[in-house]
Each structure stands twice: as structure tokens, then as C-alpha cells.
Design an enzyme around this catalytic site. Structure first.
Site, PDB file in Angstrom:
ATOM      1  N   GLN A   1      -5.231  -1.487   9.637  1.00 55.98           N
ATOM      2  CA  GLN A   1      -4.887  -2.779   9.025  1.00 55.98           C
ATOM      3  C   GLN A   1      -5.448  -3.933   9.858  1.00 55.98           C
ATOM      4  OE1 GLN A   1      -3.317  -3.225   6.013  1.00 55.98           O
ATOM      5  NE2 GLN A   1      -3.667  -5.413   6.289  1.00 55.98           N
TER       6      GLN A   1
ATOM      7  N   LYS B   1       0.841  -1.202   0.000  1.00 56.64           N
ATOM      8  CA  LYS B   1       0.000   0.000   0.000  1.00 56.64           C
ATOM      9  C   LYS B   1       0.879   1.256   0.000  1.00 56.64           C
ATOM     10  CE  LYS B   1      -3.672  -2.538   2.258  1.00 56.64           C
ATOM     11  NZ  LYS B   1      -4.357  -2.928   3.491  1.00 56.64           N
TER      12      LYS B   1
ATOM     13  N   ASP C   1     -11.353   2.047   3.513  1.00 54.14           N
ATOM     14  CA  ASP C   1     -11.518   0.591   3.413  1.00 54.14           C
ATOM     15  C   ASP C   1     -12.984   0.239   3.129  1.00 54.14           C
ATOM     16  OD1 ASP C   1      -9.493  -1.254   3.368  1.00 54.14           O
ATOM     17  OD2 ASP C   1      -9.214  -1.344   5.541  1.00 54.14           O
TER      18      ASP C   1
END
Ligand code: NAD
Length: 288
Positions: free
Chosen positions: A98, A54, A121
Site C-alpha cells: 500500500q 480492498k 498493482d
């Protein structure tokens, strides 16, 4: 029948380059860069790899990347406080925590504490709800990435019988919503589904995300089916990454198939960047 490989790596790269161009225009208009803040708790080896990917993609696109790494035993309150600060910070466009999280941290509490407009997300219940009522805003990256990949290859989804194997909040459930939105007739299978092969052999499109190496075999699918392999499994013996699909047998029968690695994985990362750009551009209106 020899199938066509859906090359997620090439398409993801194309998307990142498009994002890069848009950011260059913003900067030439004297605007700041978009910024993504990532919170990572613990030292899970797979998370480390995903975060690195990422970060590199952000650098490639010209998105400012900021990372906070906390110890495994960090108190939930500390993370919630940081998210509140990030929610208020006008220079941060996207917040990503995460997953997976350590056991002492409540995942739902964390996800709902992120402001939906910064939820790159796409897991906040508000964003999931918007996707559910056919009014999508920020959308979960993997399932949106799969749709983008299919569209980039001009694959028509309308009317297809689609089977999603795996019903997680991260992949299976949003994938079901995305495919419904794309006009498919969907079925979601999970660990308690009986006679799974009956569904597999009737499906025109299968998305599998269960985390079981080589689970889906070519002999079981319909000739010409489209096969999307979301699985990422580490095979210890060869230190290899494989998907949930037995590629060698399935590639012969499918019309389209994603490889692992190089299929859905890069699309997930590219979609995260797309979401971050959209959050920066305030593309969607949020009433809350
Ligand atoms: P999860 O463990 O949260 O969910 C797995 C799902 O599979 C569950 O709904 C379970 O009921 C179902 N399942 C398990 N065994 C089954 C069986 N035998 N038959 C039918 N259903 C079964 O997993 P997840 O987070 O959704 O991830 C699934 C896989 O996708 C993993 O390999 C993960 O690494 C991978 N993944 C890849 C990406 C990507 O970008 N490519 C993103 C997220 C997850």
C-alpha cells in the site's frame, strides 16, 4: 446538455460478481481460492480506508485476504525479505504494498522486488514496459479501471483527443499508455504545463488526477466532452470527499462524467481483484 453519470459503483459490483462466479467454479473443481497479500507500513488514515475497501471486496469475491501491518519506522530490509518469501510462496497469487510509503523506504526498490507475475498493482517496470509496447500483462488498477468503465458504457475511444491532467507513475502515466492503446491521441499535462486551458477546451476526453478539489470547471471544457475524475480530496469543513472536477458546472456540459465518490474509486478496487484472479490463473507468461 445533461450528461450521463458513469456509475463506477454499479459496474465494479458487476465485475466483482463475475469474479466471484469464476472463483466458485475453481473451488467446485477442487482448486484452492486465489490469495492476495497486502503489506501496509505506518498508519496513514487514507491508506486505512483504502485497505479496508480492498479487504471487503476480496471477501465479497471469495479471494483469500492476508494483511501485514508494520510500524512506520520498519527497516526496508524487513519488507524486502517478506516480499521475497511471498514471491516464493505458491499459495500467494498477488502481492500489494500500500502506497504511500514512509520516507525511509525506497519505493522503487520495493516495487521492483515484487515478482512481476504477482504484481497485482501493475507498477513493476516490467509490467509498465509491457503496457508501453502494446503487449499488456498485469496493468495498473486505476487506469485499467477507467478503460473498463468506458467500455462497459460502450463509449468508443478510437480517435478521440484525450487529455490526461496529472503525470504520476500511479495514475497519469499509465493512463496515457492505456488511452494510446485504446486508439486515442493523447496529451499529458502536469504542474509545469503552460496554457492548460488551451488543451482542456480542445479535448474530447479528459482524465484528471491531480489532487486539487474542484480544479476543472464546466466553463472550460468542450461541449459533450467525456470527463473522468480520478481525484479524491477530503474537504475538512464538511468532512466530505470531492474530486478534482467541479461537478455541478461540469455535469451540465459533459456527455459523460464520473462522480466522486462512486466513480473511479470502486473501479480501482474491482480491477485489483481482476488482476489477482488473472495472476491466480497464470493468464500471462513471464520470462523472468
Ligand atoms: P501525485 O501527487 O503523485 O501527482 C499529481 C500530478 O498532478 C503531478 O503529475 C503534478 O504535476 C500534477 N499537477 C499538480 N497540480 C497541477 C496543476 N495545477 N495543473 C496540472 N497538473 C498538476 O498524485 P496521484 O497519486 O497521481 O493522485 C492524484 C489524485 O488522484 C489524488 O487526489 C489521489 O487521491 C487520487 N487517486 C485516486 C485513485 C482512485 O482510485 N480514484 C487512485 C489513485 C489516486
Amino acid at each position: 446538455m445533461s450528461s450521463k453519470i458513469l456509475n463506477g459503483k454499479i459496474i465494479a459490483n458487476k465485475i466483482i460478481e463475475r469474479i466471484k462466479k469464476k472463483i466458485k467454479i475453481e473451488i467446485s473443481n477442487s482448486n484452492r481460492k486465489p490469495k492476495l497479500s497486502v503489506i501496509w507500513i505506518g498508519n496513514n488514515a487514507s491508506s486505512k480506508i483504502y485497505i479496508q475497501k480492498k479487504k471487503l471486496a476480496c471477501i465479497q469475491a471469495g479471494i483469500e485476504y492476508q494483511e501485514y501491518n508494520f510500524k512506520q519506522n520498519t527497516e526496508e530490509k524487513k519488507i524486502l525479505n517478506l516480499i521475497q518469501e511471498m514471491n516464493q510462496n505458491k499459495t500467494i497469487d498477488g502481492i500489494l504494498v500500500q502506497l504511500p510509503l514512509p520516507k525511509n523506504i525506497n519505493i522503487n526498490k520495493i516495487i521492483t522486488s515484487i515478482h512481476p507475475k504477482k504484481d497485482v498493482d501493475g507498477f513493476h517496470p516490467y509490467n509498465i514496459g509491457c503496457l508501453c509496447i502494446k503487449s499488456p500483462k498485469l496493468r495498473p488498477c486505476t487506469s485499467r479501471g477507467v478503460i473498463t468503465l468506458l467500455k462497459e458504457y460502450n463509449i468508443k475511444m478510437h480517435g478521440l483527443n484525450a487529455l490526461i491532467i496529472g503525470a504520476s507513475n500511479i495514475v497519469g502515466r499509465p493512463m496515457n499508455l492505456e488511452l494510446l492503446l485504446a486508439g486515442c491521441t493523447t496529451t499529458v499535462a502536469h504542474r509545469f504545463t503552460k496554457n492548460l486551458n488551451e488543451y482542456i477546451k480542445k479535448s474530447d476526453l479528459i482524465v484528471i488526477a491531480i489532487g486539487k478539489p474542484n480544479f476543472l470547471k464546466g466553463k472550460d471544457i468542450k461541449l459533450g466532452a467525456i470527463i473522468i475524475d480520478v481525484g479524491i480530496n477530503k474537504i475538512k469543513i464538511k468532512n466530505q470527499i470531492v474530486g478534482d472536477v467541479e461537478f455541478e458546472s461540469t455535469v451540465l456540459k459533459a456527455s459523460y462524467i464520473t462522480p466522486v465518490p462512486g466513480g473511479v474509486g470502486p473501479m480501482t478496487v474491482a480491477t485489483l481483484l481482476k488482476n489477482t484472479l488473472e495472476a491466480y490463473q497464470n493468464k500471462y507468461q513471464y520470462p523472468i
